[in-house]
Write an enzyme that holds these catalytic residues in place. Structure first.
Site, PDB file in Angstrom:
ATOM      1  N   ARG A   1       0.813  -1.219   0.000  1.00 56.09           N
ATOM      2  CA  ARG A   1       0.000   0.000   0.000  1.00 56.09           C
ATOM      3  C   ARG A   1       0.849   1.273   0.000  1.00 56.09           C
ATOM      4  O   ARG A   1       0.389   2.334   0.398  1.00 56.09           O
ATOM      5  CB  ARG A   1      -0.962   0.006   1.198  1.00 56.09           C
TER       6      ARG A   1
ATOM      7  N   LYS B   1       4.737  11.354 -11.320  1.00 55.41           N
ATOM      8  CA  LYS B   1       3.844  10.581 -12.175  1.00 55.41           C
ATOM      9  C   LYS B   1       4.476   9.211 -12.448  1.00 55.41           C
ATOM     10  O   LYS B   1       5.597   9.124 -12.935  1.00 55.41           O
ATOM     11  CB  LYS B   1       3.579  11.315 -13.485  1.00 55.41           C
TER      12      LYS B   1
ATOM     13  N   GLU C   1      13.311  18.029 -24.398  1.00 56.50           N
ATOM     14  CA  GLU C   1      12.505  18.561 -23.296  1.00 56.50           C
ATOM     15  C   GLU C   1      13.100  19.855 -22.761  1.00 56.50           C
ATOM     16  O   GLU C   1      12.379  20.766 -22.354  1.00 56.50           O
ATOM     17  CB  GLU C   1      12.404  17.515 -22.182  1.00 56.50           C
TER      18      GLU C   1
ATOM     19  N   LYS D   1      26.738  21.731 -16.536  1.00 58.06           N
ATOM     20  CA  LYS D   1      25.954  20.515 -16.735  1.00 58.06           C
ATOM     21  C   LYS D   1      24.637  20.559 -15.972  1.00 58.06           C
ATOM     22  O   LYS D   1      23.613  20.076 -16.442  1.00 58.06           O
ATOM     23  CB  LYS D   1      26.774  19.301 -16.313  1.00 58.06           C
TER      24      LYS D   1
ATOM     25  N   GLU E   1       7.966  25.415 -12.853  1.00 60.49           N
ATOM     26  CA  GLU E   1       7.342  24.499 -13.803  1.00 60.49           C
ATOM     27  C   GLU E   1       5.998  24.009 -13.297  1.00 60.49           C
ATOM     28  O   GLU E   1       5.143  23.598 -14.073  1.00 60.49           O
ATOM     29  CB  GLU E   1       8.251  23.304 -14.077  1.00 60.49           C
TER      30      GLU E   1
ATOM     31  N   ARG F   1       2.043  23.340 -15.974  1.00 62.40           N
ATOM     32  CA  ARG F   1       1.538  21.994 -16.239  1.00 62.40           C
ATOM     33  C   ARG F   1       0.645  21.934 -17.469  1.00 62.40           C
ATOM     34  O   ARG F   1       0.606  20.929 -18.142  1.00 62.40           O
ATOM     35  CB  ARG F   1       0.785  21.461 -15.018  1.00 62.40           C
TER      36      ARG F   1
ATOM     37  N   ASN G   1       3.051  20.448 -22.566  1.00 61.83           N
ATOM     38  CA  ASN G   1       2.751  19.530 -23.666  1.00 61.83           C
ATOM     39  C   ASN G   1       3.028  20.142 -25.031  1.00 61.83           C
ATOM     40  O   ASN G   1       2.599  19.596 -26.047  1.00 61.83           O
ATOM     41  CB  ASN G   1       1.295  19.060 -23.594  1.00 61.83           C
TER      42      ASN G   1
ATOM     43  N   HIS H   1       3.783  17.891 -27.908  1.00 61.49           N
ATOM     44  CA  HIS H   1       3.355  16.540 -27.555  1.00 61.49           C
ATOM     45  C   HIS H   1       2.086  16.094 -28.262  1.00 61.49           C
ATOM     46  O   HIS H   1       1.900  14.907 -28.496  1.00 61.49           O
ATOM     47  CB  HIS H   1       3.158  16.432 -26.041  1.00 61.49           C
TER      48      HIS H   1
ATOM     49  N   HIS I   1       3.310  12.933 -29.783  1.00 66.42           N
ATOM     50  CA  HIS I   1       2.855  11.653 -29.243  1.00 66.42           C
ATOM     51  C   HIS I   1       2.230  10.785 -30.328  1.00 66.42           C
ATOM     52  O   HIS I   1       2.375   9.556 -30.319  1.00 66.42           O
ATOM     53  CB  HIS I   1       1.856  11.882 -28.117  1.00 66.42           C
TER      54      HIS I   1
ATOM     55  N   HIS J   1      11.245   9.175 -27.563  1.00 67.54           N
ATOM     56  CA  HIS J   1      10.218  10.158 -27.196  1.00 67.54           C
ATOM     57  C   HIS J   1      10.640  11.576 -27.555  1.00 67.54           C
ATOM     58  O   HIS J   1       9.899  12.326 -28.189  1.00 67.54           O
ATOM     59  CB  HIS J   1       9.945  10.052 -25.689  1.00 67.54           C
TER      60      HIS J   1
END
Length: 1575
Positions: free
Chosen positions: A131, A153, A195, A239, A249, A253, A257, A260, A264, A276
């Site tokens: 759990r 995520k 990205e 770096k 960021e 949200r 995308n 994307h 995608h 990707h």
């Protein structure tokens, strides 16, 4: 010494949980153990990462655990397979089972060490195990560092899609160790940079500017390993800043995308072959173009985004070779991508949610914006059309005011001048295009200047290097694409380079380009520089790129240059001359100088940068002083005058007004004269000031033809003039004669020839001149509509024909992106500024799931086919048929030679000798490659390989296009040449010539076509010629049933010599989709060894081709893998596999146990063949649920187009394990077709259930290819017993039908194939309840429909085929599943029966010049439809009732149907028919002139001298009056009786219903025997 790393801590969600640093492994161990106490620490990683870091983590944790005084926790590790296939329910369960086995409890801490797959998977495990347990992210890829590891995520993939099952579960820490990037492959680093660039593009312009400016520094920092902690302060922040996501960021949200939505969708098609970040990179450009198309984003921002992504090695278009090589690349259709986007829950209806940029660093809205599908489709489409409504009198915007992009010519010159100068210059209005991007990238590679952007990218700041240039890094070529200006300027610029002392510097500068660039001439410039002391070598073809230029500097002094080909040669030397060691005197020699205005432009610009050139009066001698350019503070680039011609021409052709700013009478560019010198003469009103030009066109359709116009001062504008001339009227013959443009033959393409060929499609006639062409205008409303214009990847061709497309509806401009060379946003400006609607068009492609290449990875399917081979090998015959199959023009090099030199080859050799002929022949080859390099079939003379220069040309061409060696036995050639007299004699024995040339042919060709007459079956059949050449041109003959939801099979031939078995091939191949040739089992009768010769194998393939049209599976199975080929002869095996590719074999079986380098080399040149990557385990120890099988599958999936894994079954359970493995494999995104089989009797169930290319045997074969093999019929019966192939009932609806042959046809086919179906008669009075009930029955499989129900049945159907709609009748009913529902689909196969009857009896007819149809009923409609599909140029229609015939003509308005009143005289302008189809009863015709009430068939009906086909659709009698007349009057004609047409259309029905080819040879025998017995 302090070894504590510097840590940059970043806060997220109120905690400083992101720790960035360098060499963090000890720090990670210490931090985790001290702040996250636990009884067990479990590190999960994959087999890619473990070899680099697992031992270091074990040591670090071990050392820290030993320091603990309390109870010491355990440290465990679990290594799993890499890749998306592991991120699944099974992968999650595997880790969970390991944790339970190790008795892990709720206080466990899990560490995820790896890329995004590891982080997502392990995070989800942590979220659900006990759990929820604590976990730590330790990303090792840049993409994971900047994206997936941050935010909590977690998810796994399912068959329904990616990341659909998961949870939000925040990690306790995210440790970002920049040192991991030092072992990261360059591709993975680039993948992550997508990205990084994305975030900067939507949020922070300063960060974006830093990224685009410092790409070399960032690459260097990442690729340079560090030792210990030295230099940590300088390295860590360089770096760390690229892997740190700002805390803000969390406010992005709904914007992260960007790229994307489309990216995608691309990824869904191309995964796992494209990463990707690579897909998102392409998606960003597409979505930026969407914003540009909406009028929100400027082109300068799109250009900056393109340059930045390219700087990090990322693809920016679907044309990128990395994309085109992917197996799924051909599935990237617009509709497919939109369908994938539609699945996204954010999207609904005809709109998609897309993040729209308003500028670099900002978005249009603080959320994704709804965008119409039509706009997205236009951006994604590779072609466009200008939507024209000729009834609209207010076409477009009545008065357009606009500015065109900066001049390409001035932009490129300004870039060179500013880079070579000292100081800083701000360039305004620089053209943002492919050409200028290439130039800037090259100057940066030479370290000649630095570039920065101001004013949101509107101003380029150039800091010049004062002429100091360096050789690029060793192995780093300067790639210029098809940028001719850049190539010519940089050739001399590179000669200025001085030797470098840098340890990684190369010894020379190499400049190269794409395939077309490698054909464009550079020779005169190189000759001049060589003569001046520069060391320049041609790497491939003489006179063309690529070049290797030694760093010696430019000597100077007197330089003599031939300037009659290109003024850019002159400008190239002028621009660089001030930096020569001696003052330069440039003398132009060799004829009239071309494009003097461009030379004047260069001199004027040099003056602005501080160097004054003088020209000796009355000569072409220029004197350039030594010096260093000085940058002006600012330089404004005027608009491009060549581009300006297009909007001005649109005003001229549409009768509207256009005003262009920043281009006028004071322009430096010659093309600025176009409005005054051309448009005014055509009837336009022209007003031109110093800096502005306004044109108002006459009323639409009233442009005037202007006779002769010399366009030498504005050569690039001639294409625009041609588009206008096509609709210009008046003068002598509506003629516009354009001269002075000979140099346009050596531009991006042969532009003169391009305009001639493409205007011809519109019906516009032209005439080619030595230095130009004549165009004969026609009224615009008479031009052909719907023309698809091929643009030759030339921006000027595309934009010129877009002008013509404004008055010719439905014109399609292919290759729309070629305009990016000079006006990237042309199509957007055409709509947003000029006011014309532009729509996207998706062009049809050859059906293939493989790479778009032939012989090499970079071949274009449209590349011309070049044939080579001995005289007498059949090149002309083969080439003529190939050109017909491909619908391409055929060029015979001998005829080309004779046309050019006005003398026959034999006479030329007699007068000048063989050496002179070889020189001329080589020059002809070079011209043909340049002028007809796409869309042709070219047959060269037999001796073309005699000179090294010609061989080099052929070998270079073979890198991008097909060169086919036509092979024929020397004995046959000798016999033929003994009779041939058209060509000169060799002067030596033919056999000696053959021995000398044979290795040269093999060296130059990348394909072989075997044309031996002694191969059983004779010369290559028309069908095989068509198959072979379609294969190499991108239309491979792949098995259609190798597809999801279908079953496919191949029969494995086990003969040592297939030729004795060729007569059995129809029986052996019954039901199957392909034929496997077991090459390892082949043995020539006189062979001693176990390895068959290539000559023998090629002959075997050729023999098999003559016996079947099925695809071939070419297999060389080694002893270790269950075959007969020696295990220690790997090189020999791959030579045979390479031969298979040369022979155009469809499927090549390659064992993945072979050396991977050899496999990849083979795959790189597979062309349109497919690789079956196979692995066989004969030990019996393999278990389908073990990791070893998953790893073999992953490897085979990477290397092949189809995966084949074969094991051995000991129990029935082994088959269930196999079935489960296949189900999981097929559930993965982008899964490839898989052949999975267990050998042995116990494994026969696996053979029954396998769906892809199941190997089958046949009773006629001498032995089975493998133990446990079943026949095709056995498998079908077993599938029926297992419930996988339920019995279906098929019917014939009609009345009367008692004597129909259809039940015999179909039931015979069912029986032979082992299918459980039945076909019966359903004779009813009408289409009533009985037929309705039959159609609704669950076991209804389909029906044939005959008279009188072909119309009555239509109301019962849900959908009709286009053929059924056009013909107006249905003869076939098919139940199909559409959208999850069962519907009834009506089709008409009568026309297919007619067409195939004609094609198979007389394939050489091709598109008949004329055909005749007798009758005007329903069958006549099918006949016209069939003839129209054959391309018949005229269709005569005869019927006694004229009104019915006229109604039929009206039903086919697009068909060339002409009514005739008699059958013995043809219309004066038309030829006699070579195809005749009678659709009336036999009793309605007669040859007796005394008979009444029937149509009299005269002798004149047939042209007895021609080869033709006559088809009588009457079912009985077999010998109708028409066929009897043909037999006596035209014995050369093929005769087709009605029952034979029935058979042909029945074969189509059978295959439509069962998805199996009908066994024609058995079915036709049974049907015809019964037919003639009852006739």
């Amino acid at each position: 010494m302090d070894t504590t790393p510097d840590i940059l801590k970043v806060s997220i969600l109120g905690r400083e949980s992101i720790h960035c640093g360098f060499h963090l492994i000890p720090y990670i161990a210490r931090t985790v153990l001290t702040t996250l106490p636990a009884s067990v620490y479990v590190l999960v990683t994959d087999t890619n990462v473990a070899p680099f870091y697992l031992s270091a983590f074990e040591e670090a944790f071990g050392a820290e655990i030993n320091k603990l005084s309390s109870v010491k926790p355990r440290f465990l590790s679990r290594v799993i397979l890499p890749g998306e296939t592991t991120k699944s329910r099974a992968g999650k369960a595997d880790i969970e089972d390991f944790l339970l086995l190790e008795r892990c409890t709720r206080d466990t801490v899990i560490l995820a060490l790896g890329g995004g797959v590891i982080g997502d998977l392990v995070g989800f495990v942590a979220a659900t195990f006990m759990r929820g347990v604590r976990f730590v992210q330790i990303p090792t890829t840049l993409l994971a560092m900047v994206d997936s590891s941050v935010g909590g995520k977690t998810a796994i993939d399912t068959p329904a899609g990616k990341n659909l099952i998961g949870a939000f579960w925040q990690p306790e820490y995210v440790f970002i160790d920049a040192a991991f990037l030092e072992t990261l492959p360059e591709r993975e680093f680039s993948n992550g940079m997508a990205e990084v660039v994305k975030t900067a593009a939507i949020w922070d312009e300063n960060e974006f500017t830093s990224l685009e400016t410092n790409a070399p520094l960032i690459y260097s920092a990442i690729s340079t390993p560090s030792t210990g902690y030295a230099g940590r302060h300088s390295s860590i922040y360089v770096k760390a800043h690229i892997v740190t996501i700002d805390e803000r960021e969390t406010g992005l949200r709904n914007l992260v995308n960007f790229g994307h939505t489309i990216g995608h969708a691309i990824e869904a098609v191309l995964t796992p072959h494209m990463l990707h970040g690579e897909c998102v990179s392409i998606g960003m450009i597409f979505e930026a173009e969407v914003a540009r198309g909406m009028g929100i984003l400027k082109q300068v921002a799109v250009g900056r985004l393109v340059r930045c992504l390219r700087a990090y090695g990322l693809p920016v278009s679907l044309a990128d070779q990395r994309v085109s090589r992917c197996p799924g690349a051909r599935d990237l259709g617009v509709d497919r991508l939109l369908d994938i986007m539609r699945v996204d829950k954010k999207n609904s209806g005809p709109q998609k949610k897309v993040v729209i940029l308003s500028r670099i660093g900002a978005t249009y809205e603080q959320k994704a914006t709804a965008v119409a599908d039509a706009l997205i489709a236009k951006v994604l489409s590779e072609a466009v059309t200008v939507k024209v409504d000729l009834s609209d009198t207010s076409l477009g915007t009545q008065h357009v005011k606009m500015a065109t992009p900066g001049s390409k010519s001035i932009s490129n010159r300004a870039l060179v001048l500013a880079a070579l100068a000292q100081g800083t210059c701000r360039l305004k209005n620089l053209l943002h295009s492919d050409d200028t991007q290439v130039m800037m990238a090259a100057l940066q590679e030479l370290k000649g200047a630095s570039f920065a952007w101001e004013d949101g990218g509107e101003t380029l700041v150039v800091t010049g290097g004062a002429g100091a240039l360096q050789v690029p890094t060793a192995g780093k070529d300067i790639y210029l694409g098809n940028a001719g200006t850049a190539a010519r300027f940089l050739t001399t610029v590179c000669s200025l380079v001085s030797p470098s002392t840098a340890p990684d510097a190369g010894s020379a500068t190499v400049i190269t380009g794409n395939a077309r660039m490698k054909q464009r001439p550079i020779g005169p410039l190189v000759d001049a520089l060589r003569a001046n002391g520069s060391e320049i070598a041609y790497i491939e073809s003489e006179g063309c790129l690529p070049l290797s230029i030694a760093p010696k500097g430019l000597q100077g002094g007197v330089i003599r240059l031939a300037a009659s080909v290109s003024s850019q040669y002159v400008s190239s030397i002028l621009l660089c001359a001030p930096y020569a060691r001696e003052e330069v005197t440039l003398e132009l020699v060799g004829g009239a100088v071309i494009s003097q205005p461009y030379i004047d432009m260069t001199i004027a610009m040099m003056r602005t940068f501080g160097v004054s050139v003088t020209r000796d009066p009355g000569t072409d001698v220029y004197r350039i002083p030594q010096g260093i350019y000085v940058n002006p503070a600012q330089y404004a680039i005027e608009s491009d005058a060549s581009s300006a011609t297009y909007p001005l021409a649109i005003a001229a052709i549409t009768g509207t007004t256009c005003t262009l700013e920043n281009i006028g009478s004071e322009s430096l560019q010659g093309d600025a004269r176009f409005a005054v010198d051309v448009l005014a003469r055509m009837g336009c009103e022209v007003v031109q000031t110093a800096n502005e030009t306004t044109v108002t066109g006459p009323k639409r359709g009233e442009l005037k033809a202007i006779g002769e116009v010399d366009m030498e001062p504005m050569t690039d504008a001639f294409l625009t003039a041609c588009a206008l001339a096509a609709v210009a009227q008046g003068g002598e013959g509506n003629t516009t004669r354009i001269i002075g443009i000979a140099n346009q033959r050596v531009k991006e393409c042969n532009r003169i020839r391009a305009m001639i060929d493409q205007l011809a499609k519109f019906g516009v006639q032209t005439k080619e001149l030595d230095d130009g062409l004549e165009v004969y205008g026609r009224p615009f409303n008479t031009l052909n509509r719907g023309v698809s214009v091929h643009c030759y990847d030339d921006h000027r061709v595309a934009m010129a024909f877009s002008v013509l497309g404004t008055v010719v509806p439905d014109t399609i401009i292919e290759e729309k992106r070629c305009v990016e060379k000079t006006w990237p946003n042309w199509w957007d400006d055409l709509e947003n500024k000029i006011g014309l609607k532009v729509g996207g068009i998706e062009l049809p492609h050859a059906e293939s799931s493989t790479t778009a290449s032939s012989g090499t990875p970079s071949t274009v399917a449209s590349a011309s086919v070049i044939l080579i081979g001995m005289r007498g090998s059949g090149k002309t015959h083969v080439g003529t048929l190939a050109s017909t199959a491909l619908s391409r023009p055929f060029i015979d090099a001998d005829a080309y030679f004779e046309s050019k030199h006005n003398i026959g080859v034999r006479e030329f050799v007699h007068e000048n000798g063989w050496p002179a002929f070889r020189v001329a022949e080589t020059e002809n080859l070079k011209e043909l490659i340049q002028e007809a390099g796409t869309g042709h079939v070219i047959s060269m003379g037999g001796g073309i390989v005699e000179t090294p220069q010609a061989r080099d040309l052929l070998k270079n061409y073979a890198k991008t296009g097909p060169v086919v060696h036509v092979l024929r036995n020397i004995e046959e050639i000798v016999g033929y040449l003994g009779e041939e007299t058209a060509r000169p004699a060799y002067g030596e024995p033919i056999t000696e010539v053959f021995k000398r040339r044979e290795p040269w042919f093999a060296e130059c060709a990348n394909y072989d076509f075997v044309n031996h007459i002694d191969v059983q079956g004779g010369e290559a059949t028309d069908a095989e010629i068509s198959r072979f050449f379609k294969h190499i041109a991108g239309q491979p003959n792949l098995a259609e049933n190798v597809a999801a939801g279908k079953r496919s099979y191949f029969v494995a031939l086990t003969y040592p010599d297939v030729t004795p078995a060729l007569r059995h091939i129809p029986d052996l191949t019954t039901g199957v989709d392909a034929v496997e040739l077991r090459v390892d089992l082949l043995r020539a009768p006189d062979a001693l060894g176990a390895i068959p010769s290539q000559t023998y194998v090629a002959a075997q393939v050729a023999a098999l081709r003559r016996a079947t049209s099925l695809p071939i599976v070419f297999t060389v199975r080694t002893i270790a893998q269950g075959g007969a080929f020696p295990d220690n002869a790997e090189r020999d095996a791959f030579e045979l596999l390479g031969l298979a590719l040369r022979l155009g074999v469809e499927y090549v079986d390659v064992e993945i146990s072979a050396t991977e380098k050899l496999i990849k080399a083979l795959a790189a040149r597979k062309g349109f063949s497919q690789i079956i990557a196979s692995w066989h385990d004969w030990s019996g120890k393999m278990k389908w649920n073990e990791d070893v099988v998953r790893s073999k599958y992953a490897l085979a999936s990477q290397l092949g187009d189809i995966v084949k894994i074969v094991g051995k079954a000991d129990t029935l359970q082994d088959n269930f394990a196999l079935y489960d493995f296949v189900a999981k494999a097929n559930a993965q995104p982008g899964a490839k077709p898989i052949i999975a089989i267990n050998m042995g009797v116990e494994g026969q169930m696996s053979r029954i259930l396998n769906t892809t290319l199941s190997p089958v045997t046949h009773p006629l074969l001498p032995s089975k290819a493998a133990p446990g093999q079943l026949s095709f019929a056995q498998i079908q019966k077993a599938l029926n017993l297992l419930g996988q192939l339920p019995a279906r009932r098929y019917f014939l609806f009609g009345n009367p039908i008692a004597h129909s042959m259809s039940p015999t046809l179909h039931n015979t086919g069912f029986e032979v194939l082992g299918l459980p179906h039945s076909y019966g008669l359903l004779e009813t009075a009408n289409v009533g309840e009985e037929i309705k009930a039959t159609l609704a029955a669950p076991d209804f499989g389909g029906a044939s429909v005959t008279i009188p129900f072909k119309l009555d049945v239509i109301p019962l159907l849900d959908k009709l085929s286009p053929a059924a709609e056009a013909i107006g009748a249905v003869n076939t009913i098919i139940p199909v599943i559409e959208g999850g529902n069962r519907i009834l689909y009506g089709d008409n196969t009568d026309w297919l029966g007619i067409r195939e009857s004609i094609r198979s009896r007389a394939p050489s007819i091709g598109a008949p010049a004329a055909a005749l149809v007798i009758g005007a009923g329903g069958t006549a409609r099918a006949a016209i439809f069939a003839l129209q599909s054959l391309g018949a140029q005229r269709i005569y229609l005869f019927n006694r009732t004229a009104s019915k015939a006229q109604a039929l003509v009206n039903a086919f308005p697009d068909a060339p149907v002409k009514l005739i009143e008699t059958l013995d005289v043809w219309p004066a302008e038309g030829p006699a028919p070579t195809v005749i189809v009678s659709t009336v009863p036999a009793s309605a015709t007669t040859t007796d002139d005394t008979s009444t009430g029937a149509v009299l068939l005269p002798l004149a009906l047939f042209d007895a001298t021609a080869n033709g086909v006559v088809v009588d659709m009457a079912y009985k009698p077999a010998e109708t009056p028409l066929l009897m007349l043909a037999k006596s009057a035209a014995p050369k004609w093929a005769r087709v009786i009605g029952v034979e047409v029935l058979l042909e259309q029945g074969y189509v029905q059978f295959e439509t219903w069962t998805e199996r080819r009908c066994p024609k040879h058995i079915v036709s025998k049974c049907v015809l025997e019964k037919y003639f017995a009852t006739a």
